[in-house]
Write a protein that holds these residues in place. Structure first.
Motif, PDB file in Angstrom:
ATOM      1  N   ALA B  23      25.566  50.986  26.244  1.00  0.00           N
ATOM      2  CA  ALA B  23      24.462  50.222  26.838  1.00  0.00           C
ATOM      3  C   ALA B  23      23.286  51.130  27.211  1.00  0.00           C
ATOM      4  N   THR B  24      22.075  50.603  27.029  1.00  0.00           N
ATOM      5  CA  THR B  24      20.892  51.309  27.517  1.00  0.00           C
ATOM      6  C   THR B  24      20.413  50.649  28.808  1.00  0.00           C
ATOM      7  N   GLU B  25      20.833  49.419  29.005  1.00  0.00           N
ATOM      8  CA  GLU B  25      20.480  48.702  30.227  1.00  0.00           C
ATOM      9  C   GLU B  25      21.523  47.631  30.538  1.00  0.00           C
ATOM     10  N   VAL B  26      21.809  47.465  31.824  1.00  0.00           N
ATOM     11  CA  VAL B  26      22.670  46.344  32.234  1.00  0.00           C
ATOM     12  C   VAL B  26      21.753  45.276  32.805  1.00  0.00           C
ATOM     13  N   LYS B  27      21.741  44.081  32.177  1.00  0.00           N
ATOM     14  CA  LYS B  27      20.808  43.023  32.598  1.00  0.00           C
ATOM     15  C   LYS B  27      21.430  42.102  33.658  1.00  0.00           C
ATOM     16  N   HIS B  28      22.683  41.721  33.416  1.00  0.00           N
ATOM     17  CA  HIS B  28      23.360  40.797  34.338  1.00  0.00           C
ATOM     18  C   HIS B  28      24.795  41.251  34.589  1.00  0.00           C
ATOM     19  N   VAL B  29      25.259  41.004  35.798  1.00  0.00           N
ATOM     20  CA  VAL B  29      26.679  41.187  36.110  1.00  0.00           C
ATOM     21  C   VAL B  29      27.135  39.852  36.684  1.00  0.00           C
ATOM     22  N   THR B  30      28.131  39.244  36.045  1.00  0.00           N
ATOM     23  CA  THR B  30      28.610  37.956  36.555  1.00  0.00           C
ATOM     24  C   THR B  30      29.942  38.149  37.271  1.00  0.00           C
ATOM     25  N   LEU B  31      29.970  37.703  38.521  1.00  0.00           N
ATOM     26  CA  LEU B  31      31.188  37.809  39.337  1.00  0.00           C
ATOM     27  C   LEU B  31      31.749  36.429  39.606  1.00  0.00           C
ATOM     28  N   GLN B  32      33.065  36.350  39.750  1.00  0.00           N
ATOM     29  CA  GLN B  32      33.684  35.118  40.230  1.00  0.00           C
ATOM     30  C   GLN B  32      34.289  35.432  41.593  1.00  0.00           C
ATOM     31  N   MET B  33      33.902  34.647  42.575  1.00  0.00           N
ATOM     32  CA  MET B  33      34.332  34.926  43.939  1.00  0.00           C
ATOM     33  C   MET B  33      35.059  33.716  44.532  1.00  0.00           C
ATOM     34  N   MET B  66      31.234  30.760  42.420  1.00  0.00           N
ATOM     35  CA  MET B  66      32.268  30.554  43.437  1.00  0.00           C
ATOM     36  C   MET B  66      33.471  29.801  42.838  1.00  0.00           C
ATOM     37  N   ILE B  67      34.663  30.260  43.194  1.00  0.00           N
ATOM     38  CA  ILE B  67      35.888  29.604  42.702  1.00  0.00           C
ATOM     39  C   ILE B  67      36.546  28.836  43.852  1.00  0.00           C
ATOM     40  N   PRO B  68      36.819  27.536  43.648  1.00  0.00           N
ATOM     41  CA  PRO B  68      37.467  26.774  44.727  1.00  0.00           C
ATOM     42  C   PRO B  68      38.940  27.152  44.856  1.00  0.00           C
ATOM     43  N   PRO B  69      39.566  26.879  46.000  1.00  0.00           N
ATOM     44  CA  PRO B  69      40.988  27.219  46.179  1.00  0.00           C
ATOM     45  C   PRO B  69      41.887  26.413  45.235  1.00  0.00           C
ATOM     46  N   SER B  70      43.035  26.981  44.906  1.00  0.00           N
ATOM     47  CA  SER B  70      44.017  26.230  44.113  1.00  0.00           C
ATOM     48  C   SER B  70      45.410  26.383  44.746  1.00  0.00           C
ATOM     49  N   LEU B  71      46.282  25.491  44.355  1.00  0.00           N
ATOM     50  CA  LEU B  71      47.588  25.372  45.015  1.00  0.00           C
ATOM     51  C   LEU B  71      48.764  25.418  44.056  1.00  0.00           C
ATOM     52  N   GLU B  72      49.923  25.725  44.645  1.00  0.00           N
ATOM     53  CA  GLU B  72      51.178  25.601  43.903  1.00  0.00           C
ATOM     54  C   GLU B  72      52.158  24.927  44.845  1.00  0.00           C
ATOM     55  N   CYS B  73      52.842  23.909  44.330  1.00  0.00           N
ATOM     56  CA  CYS B  73      53.760  23.162  45.212  1.00  0.00           C
ATOM     57  C   CYS B  73      55.176  23.241  44.665  1.00  0.00           C
ATOM     58  N   GLU B  74      56.169  23.094  45.570  1.00  0.00           N
ATOM     59  CA  GLU B  74      57.561  23.164  45.110  1.00  0.00           C
ATOM     60  C   GLU B  74      57.912  21.986  44.191  1.00  0.00           C
ATOM     61  N   CYS B  75      57.104  20.918  44.217  1.00  0.00           N
ATOM     62  CA  CYS B  75      57.361  19.780  43.323  1.00  0.00           C
ATOM     63  C   CYS B  75      56.956  20.108  41.890  1.00  0.00           C
ATOM     64  N   GLY B  76      56.300  21.246  41.712  1.00  0.00           N
ATOM     65  CA  GLY B  76      55.925  21.644  40.353  1.00  0.00           C
ATOM     66  C   GLY B  76      54.430  21.593  40.103  1.00  0.00           C
TER      67      GLY B  76
END
Lengths: 220, 133
Positions: B23-33, B66-76
């Motif tokens: 790279a000669t330049e970095v234009k964008h950095v995309t993050l997931q938070m 932004m990443i919303p929360p996710s779940l895991e349940c014992e029911c599968g």
């Protein structure tokens, strides 16, 4: 213009080192406790009490995290237990790499219980696993009874919550039971212990909780 | 400061990848938070820009998804939380508190384990190279 996919998870990079630390501790059957909490909540005092009561039965070591000073580590050294001070410099939390380095300085084959006293802070330590077996959060009534709902994630991610200095709750106009209810509203079934260094029975509950973990580790 | 150490890690990773690809330049950095991670996007951007000041990433934009929360349940069940239901059932008005309180499985209604929403991922970078082929 090129788009390069990276998929590098910054926290997972820490988690991987934490897993490595945990495996190392498991190999030597060491029970490790990450003690988190605000500045002045009584982390050092509660660790000291546990060391006093358990050091004749078990080999104990401490990693004492602090931003710059070594006051806490000198308190543990006075109790004659191997203590590794970790100064984070500018950081507000311990991370797995700092603990990995500190573990190299501990004789793990002669250790049953390792306390890791985190930097006083209710926010940053949440995101950084260290390789601990038990995550403990300690708050004191002097922080006000809204301290829990102000910092939900540390309670959500802890295995044990301690409300300390309950003997002076009335003097600071705080309801320790409300604090307990708030913790349970964030994490039902999490063990909550109310402690005061002036109430031996409450300290015994704290210490026996730790001892239970040591015994389990030795039977693993 | 929390954000500075995170920004250092991001900067090092971004520069290593950029170098690897000429790279000669970095234009964008995309993050997931994750929405439950204790990271502040504005402070993180500020720290990143300070660190990148004299590098090929000095003009890079830090884009945060932004990443919303996710779940895991014992029911599968594994998947997203039922945001509407959580907000309706939760006594807390604050978004973070509502998420941090018990999260129910949208299928069986039992309390479920939080599996996502606390991550911080460098998703991609957009770079300029000398050879625009």
């Amino acid at each position: 213009m090129h788009v390069i996919d990276m998929g590098h998870d910054v926290y997972k990079a820490n988690d991987k080192v934490a897993e490595k630390n945990k495996k190392k501790l498991d190999k030597y059957q060491v029970f490790s406790v990450n003690v988190m909490g605000a500045i002045g909540s009584g982390k050092t005092t509660l660790i000291e009490e546990a060391i006093r009561q358990l050091k004749d039965k078990y080999n104990i070591a401490v990693i004492a995290g602090d931003v710059v000073a070594e006051m806490d580590s000198s308190r543990f050294k006075k109790l004659d237990v191997p203590t590794i001070p970790v100064n984070t410099g500018k950081e507000c939390h311990l991370d797995a790499k700092l603990v990995e380095k500190a573990l190299d300085e501990i004789d793990l084959s002669n250790t049953d219980l390792l306390f890791i006293e985190n930097v006083g802070n209710l926010i940053c330590p949440v995101d950084f696993k260290l390789g601990e077996h038990l995550r403990v959060v300690i708050v004191s009534v002097t922080e006000g009874d809204d301290i829990i709902l102000k910092h939900p994630m540390i309670f959500k991610t802890s295995d044990l919550a301690v409300i300390n200095k309950v003997d002076i709750a009335h003097a600071v106009d705080v309801d320790a039971e409300k604090m307990r209810d708030d913790i349970l509203s964030l994490k039902p079934n999490v063990p909550v212990i109310l402690t005061s260094k002036h109430d031996w029975e409450s300290l015994e509950t704290w210490i026996s909780f730790i001892e239970l973990g040591v015994k389990e580790a030795q039977n693993r | 400061m929390h954000e500075l150490s995170i920004a250092c890690e991001i900067f090092e990773q971004v520069m290593a990848t950029a170098k690897e690809h000429g790279a000669t330049e970095v234009k964008h950095v995309t993050l997931q938070m994750g929405r439950l991670s204790h990271t502040n996007p504005e402070q993180l951007s500020f720290c990143f820009n300070v660190l990148a000041n004299e590098s090929i990433a000095k003009d890079a934009d830090l884009i945060v998804e932004m990443i919303p929360p996710s779940l895991e349940c014992e029911c599968g069940y594994t998947g997203a939380v039922d945001e509407k239901k959580i907000r309706e059932n939760c006594k807390f008005e604050s978004e973070l508190l509502a998420y941090a309180a018990v999260m129910e499985c949208p299928v069986c209604g039992k309390p479920a384990q939080l599996t996502g929403g606390r991550e911080l991922i460098i998703k991609s970078i957009e770079i300029e190279t000398e050879n625009q082929d």
